[in-house]
Scaffold this motif. Structure first.
Motif, PDB file in Angstrom:
ATOM      1  N   VAL A 150       7.568   1.109   5.639  1.00  0.00           N
ATOM      2  CA  VAL A 150       8.787   1.197   4.821  1.00  0.00           C
ATOM      3  C   VAL A 150       9.271   2.892   4.937  1.00  0.00           C
ATOM      4  CG1 VAL A 150       9.941   1.132   2.654  1.00  0.00           C
ATOM      5  CG2 VAL A 150       8.258  -0.655   3.279  1.00  0.00           C
ATOM      6  N   LYS A 151       8.135   3.704   4.809  1.00  0.00           N
ATOM      7  CA  LYS A 151       8.556   5.200   5.057  1.00  0.00           C
ATOM      8  C   LYS A 151       7.275   5.945   5.536  1.00  0.00           C
ATOM      9  CE  LYS A 151      11.363   6.878   2.234  1.00  0.00           C
ATOM     10  NZ  LYS A 151      12.270   7.506   1.261  1.00  0.00           N
ATOM     11  N   HIS A 152       7.520   6.901   6.435  1.00  0.00           N
ATOM     12  CA  HIS A 152       6.217   7.629   6.924  1.00  0.00           C
ATOM     13  C   HIS A 152       5.950   8.765   6.031  1.00  0.00           C
ATOM     14  CE1 HIS A 152       3.898   9.656   9.910  1.00  0.00           C
ATOM     15  NE2 HIS A 152       4.147   8.587  10.726  1.00  0.00           N
ATOM     16  N   TYR A 153       4.621   9.034   5.809  1.00  0.00           N
ATOM     17  CA  TYR A 153       4.222   9.891   5.108  1.00  0.00           C
ATOM     18  C   TYR A 153       4.744  11.313   5.550  1.00  0.00           C
ATOM     19  CZ  TYR A 153       0.805  11.158   8.909  1.00  0.00           C
ATOM     20  OH  TYR A 153      -0.031  11.500   9.877  1.00  0.00           O
ATOM     21  N   ARG A 154       5.270  11.505   6.596  1.00  0.00           N
ATOM     22  CA  ARG A 154       5.918  12.930   6.900  1.00  0.00           C
ATOM     23  C   ARG A 154       7.090  13.217   5.968  1.00  0.00           C
ATOM     24  NH1 ARG A 154       4.542  11.563  12.452  1.00  0.00           N
ATOM     25  NH2 ARG A 154       6.569  10.354  12.698  1.00  0.00           N
ATOM     26  N   GLU A 155       7.790  12.285   5.304  1.00  0.00           N
ATOM     27  CA  GLU A 155       8.668  12.474   4.594  1.00  0.00           C
ATOM     28  C   GLU A 155       8.193  12.639   3.420  1.00  0.00           C
ATOM     29  OE1 GLU A 155      12.236   9.604   4.953  1.00  0.00           O
ATOM     30  OE2 GLU A 155      11.018   8.407   6.753  1.00  0.00           O
ATOM     31  N   MET A 156       6.968  12.631   2.896  1.00  0.00           N
ATOM     32  CA  MET A 156       6.310  12.760   1.646  1.00  0.00           C
ATOM     33  C   MET A 156       5.377  14.038   1.338  1.00  0.00           C
ATOM     34  SD  MET A 156       5.833   8.630   1.348  1.00  0.00           S
ATOM     35  CE  MET A 156       4.950   8.849  -0.382  1.00  0.00           C
ATOM     36  N   ALA A 157       5.236  14.855   2.361  1.00  0.00           N
ATOM     37  CA  ALA A 157       4.307  15.758   2.278  1.00  0.00           C
ATOM     38  C   ALA A 157       4.589  17.189   1.821  1.00  0.00           C
ATOM     39  CB  ALA A 157       3.586  16.210   3.679  1.00  0.00           C
ATOM     40  N   PHE A 158       4.662  17.303   0.268  1.00  0.00           N
ATOM     41  CA  PHE A 158       5.207  18.301  -0.279  1.00  0.00           C
ATOM     42  C   PHE A 158       3.652  18.751  -1.170  1.00  0.00           C
ATOM     43  CE2 PHE A 158       8.703  15.811  -0.334  1.00  0.00           C
ATOM     44  CZ  PHE A 158       9.565  16.432   0.734  1.00  0.00           C
ATOM     45  N   MET A 159       3.543  20.231  -1.093  1.00  0.00           N
ATOM     46  CA  MET A 159       2.192  20.359  -1.812  1.00  0.00           C
ATOM     47  C   MET A 159       2.691  21.963  -2.464  1.00  0.00           C
ATOM     48  SD  MET A 159      -1.443  21.367  -0.100  1.00  0.00           S
ATOM     49  CE  MET A 159      -2.775  22.035  -1.110  1.00  0.00           C
ATOM     50  N   LEU A 193       0.582  -1.311   0.003  1.00  0.00           N
ATOM     51  CA  LEU A 193       0.217  -0.193  -0.025  1.00  0.00           C
ATOM     52  C   LEU A 193       0.980   1.218   0.022  1.00  0.00           C
ATOM     53  CD1 LEU A 193      -1.392  -2.467   2.220  1.00  0.00           C
ATOM     54  CD2 LEU A 193      -3.143  -0.495   1.945  1.00  0.00           C
ATOM     55  N   VAL A 194       0.344   2.475  -0.667  1.00  0.00           N
ATOM     56  CA  VAL A 194       1.188   3.485  -0.908  1.00  0.00           C
ATOM     57  C   VAL A 194       0.028   4.744  -0.424  1.00  0.00           C
ATOM     58  CG1 VAL A 194       2.461   5.103  -2.102  1.00  0.00           C
ATOM     59  CG2 VAL A 194       2.448   2.739  -2.584  1.00  0.00           C
ATOM     60  N   ALA A 195       0.356   5.254   0.735  1.00  0.00           N
ATOM     61  CA  ALA A 195      -0.332   6.504   1.340  1.00  0.00           C
ATOM     62  C   ALA A 195       0.686   7.448   1.533  1.00  0.00           C
ATOM     63  CB  ALA A 195      -1.066   6.196   2.389  1.00  0.00           C
ATOM     64  N   GLY A 196       0.532   8.752   1.212  1.00  0.00           N
ATOM     65  CA  GLY A 196       1.309   9.966   1.313  1.00  0.00           C
ATOM     66  C   GLY A 196       0.989  10.969   2.158  1.00  0.00           C
ATOM     67  N   GLU A 197      -0.481  10.837   2.696  1.00  0.00           N
ATOM     68  CA  GLU A 197      -0.792  11.781   3.565  1.00  0.00           C
ATOM     69  C   GLU A 197      -1.467  11.204   4.995  1.00  0.00           C
ATOM     70  OE1 GLU A 197      -2.125  15.198   0.866  1.00  0.00           O
ATOM     71  OE2 GLU A 197      -3.047  13.458   0.176  1.00  0.00           O
ATOM     72  N   ALA A 198      -1.620  12.051   5.792  1.00  0.00           N
ATOM     73  CA  ALA A 198      -2.557  11.757   7.073  1.00  0.00           C
ATOM     74  C   ALA A 198      -3.913  10.813   6.725  1.00  0.00           C
ATOM     75  CB  ALA A 198      -2.621  12.860   7.980  1.00  0.00           C
ATOM     76  N   SER A 199      -4.536  11.619   5.755  1.00  0.00           N
ATOM     77  CA  SER A 199      -5.876  10.889   5.494  1.00  0.00           C
ATOM     78  C   SER A 199      -5.546   9.521   4.856  1.00  0.00           C
ATOM     79  CB  SER A 199      -6.703  11.803   4.392  1.00  0.00           C
ATOM     80  OG  SER A 199      -6.086  12.163   3.146  1.00  0.00           O
ATOM     81  N   GLY A 204       3.112   4.898   4.418  1.00  0.00           N
ATOM     82  CA  GLY A 204       1.928   5.444   5.103  1.00  0.00           C
ATOM     83  C   GLY A 204       2.284   5.950   6.453  1.00  0.00           C
ATOM     84  N   GLY A 205       1.624   5.577   7.642  1.00  0.00           N
ATOM     85  CA  GLY A 205       1.869   6.210   8.940  1.00  0.00           C
ATOM     86  C   GLY A 205       1.619   5.218  10.054  1.00  0.00           C
ATOM     87  N   ASP A 206       1.462   5.856  11.163  1.00  0.00           N
ATOM     88  CA  ASP A 206       1.451   5.286  12.412  1.00  0.00           C
ATOM     89  C   ASP A 206      -0.031   4.383  12.395  1.00  0.00           C
ATOM     90  OD1 ASP A 206       3.678   6.483  13.168  1.00  0.00           O
ATOM     91  OD2 ASP A 206       2.646   8.084  14.167  1.00  0.00           O
ATOM     92  N   LEU A 207      -1.000   4.974  12.046  1.00  0.00           N
ATOM     93  CA  LEU A 207      -2.478   4.095  12.160  1.00  0.00           C
ATOM     94  C   LEU A 207      -2.272   2.965  11.212  1.00  0.00           C
ATOM     95  CD1 LEU A 207      -4.878   7.054  11.890  1.00  0.00           C
ATOM     96  CD2 LEU A 207      -4.277   5.915  13.669  1.00  0.00           C
ATOM     97  N   MET A 208      -1.666   2.769  10.079  1.00  0.00           N
ATOM     98  CA  MET A 208      -1.414   1.636   9.277  1.00  0.00           C
ATOM     99  C   MET A 208      -0.483   0.464  10.070  1.00  0.00           C
ATOM    100  SD  MET A 208      -1.038   3.571   5.348  1.00  0.00           S
ATOM    101  CE  MET A 208      -0.932   1.822   4.507  1.00  0.00           C
TER     102      MET A 208
END
Length: 373
Positions: free
Chosen positions: A48-57, A5-11, A36-40
């Motif tokens: 593998v990697k936390h979404y905090r490292e991916m949050a660019f907007m 699974l690949v999720a890049g944000e908190a939602s 993903g993140g802590d919930l996953m």
């Protein structure tokens, strides 16, 4: 089966975690690796990697961080290749996930896309990528089904997962007294401030929201600290004591708020599901705003208005996001205000459109069925 699974944000972390619970229910042998993140992570498998490292907007922010984005893509690609999953489940986050979908499809890996990219809002040309690189699309808004089927895309709609997320939380939400005691707040009615989940959003929106707070001394204004940002990041905004903050307690804050000022995004729909009257307030950089105006083709930006196809909540965007206009709208949304009761009636209609509890489990069941065919 093996799921990547690949999720890049908190939602995406929230919805990914609920989907994983459903997958485990229908596939007890499920193995997970994920961005993903802590919930996953709490559900199981390997983060593998936390979404905090991916949050660019925003255009400028993406350009400044191209090296980090490229590294994230390479890391994801390598890890998928090593894991050899039965399916990749991409969760929203289209800028990154479209590239992963293309790469995976070229290698014969099955691709499911959960929470469809909002191509109906802008960049409709990206529909071709869904046609070419995605085996099955799973949507979360009722109007999306007909839209995507027009393009020959296989679509499955099982309701909106936010309904599940709120239902899970409802039994543990605090009372007002419990909330203010736990967070050392005053016993005054609360106005929630949802200033975004990215640094750029908070930096642009929160200072203006704070100025609104000064006009309503009978209320306390409380910021929802986003888990994607550190407590240290928020410290300068809180140092004068004009507003308070609760960290990683968005649903708890909504449950005790009388009204809210909310940036666009998932939080607008979450506020509606909690029956919190809101004004949608958003600013970004001048260049990012100009680019957005050139490409966005829908009338509204908030999910509430988009789903209802009319203005339910007022949107104060870019130069319209002024202290005067926010204060005026908030006055109308507070108890006794001119708009409050109508907004609440519209919210009830919205909830009917979003469907019943169980969306995540139903979507997971359908995924397992498709993989077993």
């Amino acid at each position: 089966m093996k799921y990547y699974l690949v999720a890049g944000e908190a939602s995406g972390d929230l919805h990914g975690s609920n989907l994983m619970k459903g997958l485990k229910q229908h596939d007890p042998q499920a193995e997970f690796r994920f961005f993903g993140g802590d919930l996953m992570a709490a559900v199981g498998g390997t983060l593998v990697k936390h979404y905090r490292e991916m949050a660019f907007m925003g255009f400028l922010e993406v350009v400044k961080n191209l090296r980090a984005i490229s590294r994230n893509f390479s890391d994801c690609q390598s890890d998928i290749a090593a894991f050899m999953p039965d399916v990749i489940i991409l969760i929203d986050y289209p800028g990154f996930n479209f590239r992963i979908a293309k790469w995976a499809k070229e290698r014969g890996i099955k691709v499911f896309y959960y929470i469809a990219p909002k191509v109906w809002a802008w960049k409709e040309g990206r529909v071709k990528r869904l046609q070419q690189h995605v085996d099955q699309l799973f949507t979360i808004f009722p109007f999306e089904t007909d839209y995507f089927r027009r393009f020959g895309i296989k679509v499955c709609y099982e309701g909106n997962p936010l309904v599940d997320a709120l239902d899970q939380k409802r039994k543990t939400l605090p009372t007002f007294d419990e909330f203010v005691a736990a967070n050392q707040l005053e016993k005054k009615k609360i106005v929630g401030l949802l200033a975004g989940s990215r640094k750029q959003e908070v930096e642009k929106c929160l200072p203006l929201m704070k100025q609104v707070a000064a006009r309503f001394p009978e209320y306390q204004f409380v910021v929802a600290g986003a888990p994607s940002l550190s407590r240290e990041f928020y410290a300068p905004f809180l140092s004068d004591g004009a507003v308070k903050m609760v960290y990683n307690q968005t649903y708890e804050l909504f449950s005790v708020s009388t009204a809210a000022l909310v940036t666009s995004g998932t939080a607008t729909l979450e506020a509606a599901l909690h029956r919190v009257p809101q004004a949608v307030c958003y600013r970004t950089s001048h260049i990012s705003a100009a680019i957005a105006r050139a490409f966005i083709k829908i009338k509204w930006v908030s999910l509430v208005n988009i789903i209802m196809n009319r203005e339910v909540v007022r949107e104060l965007l870019q130069y319209d996001m002024t202290v005067d206009k926010m204060a005026e709208e908030l006055e109308a949304l507070l108890p006794g205000g001119a708009k409050r009761e109508q907004v609440l009636r519209d919210y009830a209609e919205l909830m009917q459109l979003l469907g019943e509890v169980g969306s995540s489990e139903r979507t997971a069941r359908r995924m397992v069925e498709l993989l077993s065919e």
